[in-house]
Design a protein around this motif. Sequence first.
Motif, PDB file in Angstrom:
ATOM      1  N   ILE A 335      30.581  44.983  29.882  1.00  0.00           N
ATOM      2  CA  ILE A 335      29.825  45.317  31.084  1.00  0.00           C
ATOM      3  C   ILE A 335      30.782  46.070  32.007  1.00  0.00           C
ATOM      4  CG2 ILE A 335      28.415  44.473  32.990  1.00  0.00           C
ATOM      5  CD1 ILE A 335      27.891  41.936  31.392  1.00  0.00           C
ATOM      6  N   GLU A 336      30.387  47.284  32.386  1.00  0.00           N
ATOM      7  CA  GLU A 336      31.295  48.110  33.174  1.00  0.00           C
ATOM      8  C   GLU A 336      30.573  48.816  34.315  1.00  0.00           C
ATOM      9  OE1 GLU A 336      32.845  50.902  30.259  1.00  0.00           O
ATOM     10  OE2 GLU A 336      31.408  52.437  30.908  1.00  0.00           O
ATOM     11  N   ASN A 337      31.364  49.206  35.308  1.00  0.00           N
ATOM     12  CA  ASN A 337      30.845  50.019  36.401  1.00  0.00           C
ATOM     13  C   ASN A 337      30.441  51.375  35.818  1.00  0.00           C
ATOM     14  OD1 ASN A 337      30.803  51.996  38.557  1.00  0.00           O
ATOM     15  ND2 ASN A 337      31.776  50.459  39.856  1.00  0.00           N
ATOM     16  N   THR A 340      32.675  54.317  37.269  1.00  0.00           N
ATOM     17  CA  THR A 340      34.124  54.373  37.022  1.00  0.00           C
ATOM     18  C   THR A 340      34.508  54.067  35.581  1.00  0.00           C
ATOM     19  OG1 THR A 340      34.528  52.040  37.537  1.00  0.00           O
ATOM     20  CG2 THR A 340      34.495  53.601  39.397  1.00  0.00           C
ATOM     21  N   GLY A 341      33.623  53.376  34.840  1.00  0.00           N
ATOM     22  CA  GLY A 341      33.952  52.964  33.487  1.00  0.00           C
ATOM     23  C   GLY A 341      34.849  51.752  33.421  1.00  0.00           C
ATOM     24  N   GLU A 342      35.142  51.130  34.566  1.00  0.00           N
ATOM     25  CA  GLU A 342      35.983  49.948  34.605  1.00  0.00           C
ATOM     26  C   GLU A 342      35.151  48.688  34.348  1.00  0.00           C
ATOM     27  OE1 GLU A 342      39.342  49.866  34.998  1.00  0.00           O
ATOM     28  OE2 GLU A 342      39.224  52.064  34.870  1.00  0.00           O
ATOM     29  N   ALA A 343      35.703  47.760  33.559  1.00  0.00           N
ATOM     30  CA  ALA A 343      35.007  46.503  33.282  1.00  0.00           C
ATOM     31  C   ALA A 343      34.823  45.705  34.567  1.00  0.00           C
ATOM     32  CB  ALA A 343      35.785  45.685  32.258  1.00  0.00           C
ATOM     33  N   VAL A 344      33.676  45.018  34.673  1.00  0.00           N
ATOM     34  CA  VAL A 344      33.400  44.204  35.851  1.00  0.00           C
ATOM     35  C   VAL A 344      33.678  42.744  35.529  1.00  0.00           C
ATOM     36  CG1 VAL A 344      31.651  45.846  36.641  1.00  0.00           C
ATOM     37  CG2 VAL A 344      30.955  43.860  35.282  1.00  0.00           C
ATOM     38  N   GLY A 345      33.716  41.915  36.572  1.00  0.00           N
ATOM     39  CA  GLY A 345      34.024  40.504  36.395  1.00  0.00           C
ATOM     40  C   GLY A 345      32.784  39.642  36.204  1.00  0.00           C
ATOM     41  N   THR A 346      33.005  38.340  36.110  1.00  0.00           N
ATOM     42  CA  THR A 346      31.916  37.377  35.949  1.00  0.00           C
ATOM     43  C   THR A 346      30.923  37.492  37.091  1.00  0.00           C
ATOM     44  OG1 THR A 346      33.400  35.841  34.825  1.00  0.00           O
ATOM     45  CG2 THR A 346      31.384  34.920  35.764  1.00  0.00           C
ATOM     46  N   ASP A 347      29.638  37.529  36.735  1.00  0.00           N
ATOM     47  CA  ASP A 347      28.523  37.607  37.680  1.00  0.00           C
ATOM     48  C   ASP A 347      28.499  38.907  38.483  1.00  0.00           C
ATOM     49  OD1 ASP A 347      26.631  35.583  37.417  1.00  0.00           O
ATOM     50  OD2 ASP A 347      27.969  34.108  38.328  1.00  0.00           O
ATOM     51  N   GLU A 348      29.286  39.892  38.070  1.00  0.00           N
ATOM     52  CA  GLU A 348      29.211  41.211  38.703  1.00  0.00           C
ATOM     53  C   GLU A 348      28.314  42.110  37.863  1.00  0.00           C
ATOM     54  OE1 GLU A 348      33.114  42.783  39.262  1.00  0.00           O
ATOM     55  OE2 GLU A 348      33.663  41.316  40.794  1.00  0.00           O
ATOM     56  N   LYS A 349      27.533  42.942  38.557  1.00  0.00           N
ATOM     57  CA  LYS A 349      26.578  43.800  37.858  1.00  0.00           C
ATOM     58  C   LYS A 349      27.248  45.072  37.353  1.00  0.00           C
ATOM     59  CE  LYS A 349      22.742  42.182  40.738  1.00  0.00           C
ATOM     60  NZ  LYS A 349      21.747  42.555  41.769  1.00  0.00           N
ATOM     61  N   GLY A 350      26.828  45.481  36.164  1.00  0.00           N
ATOM     62  CA  GLY A 350      27.320  46.720  35.581  1.00  0.00           C
ATOM     63  C   GLY A 350      26.441  47.116  34.413  1.00  0.00           C
ATOM     64  N   GLU A 351      26.804  48.214  33.761  1.00  0.00           N
ATOM     65  CA  GLU A 351      26.019  48.677  32.620  1.00  0.00           C
ATOM     66  C   GLU A 351      26.456  47.951  31.355  1.00  0.00           C
ATOM     67  OE1 GLU A 351      24.695  52.745  30.200  1.00  0.00           O
ATOM     68  OE2 GLU A 351      26.341  52.834  31.649  1.00  0.00           O
ATOM     69  N   LEU A 352      25.464  47.521  30.555  1.00  0.00           N
ATOM     70  CA  LEU A 352      25.724  46.903  29.256  1.00  0.00           C
ATOM     71  C   LEU A 352      26.132  47.961  28.242  1.00  0.00           C
ATOM     72  CD1 LEU A 352      22.771  44.409  28.641  1.00  0.00           C
ATOM     73  CD2 LEU A 352      25.192  43.806  28.794  1.00  0.00           C
TER      74      LEU A 352
END
Length: 500
Positions: A335-337, A340-352
């Motif tokens: 799951i990433e922003n 930016t393509g950076e991985a997100v943390g627990t319970d943070e929203k991003g693209e699968l």
Amino acid sequence: MNFATHVDAIARSAPDRLAMTDHTREVTYAELAGETNAFANALESLGVEAGDRVALYLPNSIGFMTAYLGAMKRGAIPFPINMRFQGEEIQYVLEDSGAVAAVTHGQFEDVLAGLDVPSLEHLIVADGEQGHSYRELVGAADTEYDAYPRKEDELAELMYTSGTTGRPKGVKHTHRNLGTNARGLVEAMGWSKDTTTLTVCPLFHVSGLNVSTTPLLTVGAENHFLPEWDPDAALATMAEHDATYAFFIPTMVIDLLERDVSNYDLSSLELIGVGGSPMPKERIETVEETFGVTLLEGYGMTETTPLAAINRPGQDVRKAGSIGPPATEVVDVRIENPETGEAVGTDEKGELLWHGDTVTPGYFRMPEKNEEAFVRREGKRWLRSGDIARMDEDGHLFVEDRIDDMIITGGENVYPREIEDVIYELDGVVEVAVIGTPHDRLGETVTAVVVGDGLSADDVEEHCRGRLTDYKVPRRIEFVEALPKTSTRKIDKVSLRDDF
């Protein structure tokens, strides 16, 4: 191995076991193996070569599966055509695929016969008057056939996307994709020869073909096809055949809740699977109480064959609104922003993003789309899903929305599903879709389109104001008799945005 040979293995071990039924006939596994062999022989006699594409313009039926498996045994590449496609859309997928043969029913033969597709050499028609007669071809062919050998990474089938946001794309599925998807679902769901299922989701979509059909063939289960969505017919079929499992799109489940389920003996039904779009959280408990089953939500895409994430029977923790943990036996998830393509943390929203053995190798003859759809991260090739999600501390995934459906109003990002879940809490709401509509000052305004009874716009707005931040509260609320649906019974938000 050639995936279609799973049918032969079951035919050898349990020849008289019922394989499938439709509204016209039923076949055992021995009969299914024999007819698919006959069709493979028939295709070979017509000059269809290994690697050639064979189109299927057919509703859910035994005939669909015999043509599909027979073409695969020949080494050809079967691909279904969306039954809602007409004229130019069918012409496009036939030309894009380079199909050399097409199989249809007499009811639809004029649709295909009227097209001019240079590559198309053979029209095969069941119960029709044009082209080759399916019955005559199969009746004259040998019922023994040595399936064309296929490597795991070779193409097994094409599945065309629905084309709601552009031209349909041919998604490639290899024999490894099909085999891994089948093994993963069988293991996750505990399916066996004792499983009996209803397949009413269309076979031209992965929900019908690769959730409740191809996996169950590998264990010798029993499958009952309906040609189109009819809530009463679905309930009657499950009752008549003592179905233990059924898979539905959420809108189908909502339709079933509108019926008097007590009129049907569904005591054998143990599990209902849902996917294709988010299941309203407020309906999950109602479904389980009404049917006396466990409802299991999962997640997949045409591009993941579709197995990617799933809730399982007997799972220690189930969370309403979660698509379950990722199916780590077959895929990895990231799951990433999306910016930016950076991985997100627990319970943070991003693209699968997905990587693994159910993930497609790419789109057929579309290198530019493959460039857009896949990215490399830490040495792996990942599929971008276009879905916004988060993973909680227990490893459960929650899909928040499609990136394309996100509303930007006054500079704020709003995810429609959060608002839809709130509106579904109201008594009298049957269905709801939240979309962004143009607004001179805000850019977009949050608009709720509601199917309901005994509700006013003020009721909806007041309820939302007590539960949502101000900018998420719908500024426009419209009531309609029904929401538009796609060919797979998902709510068609593209049409809604056009209408409003």
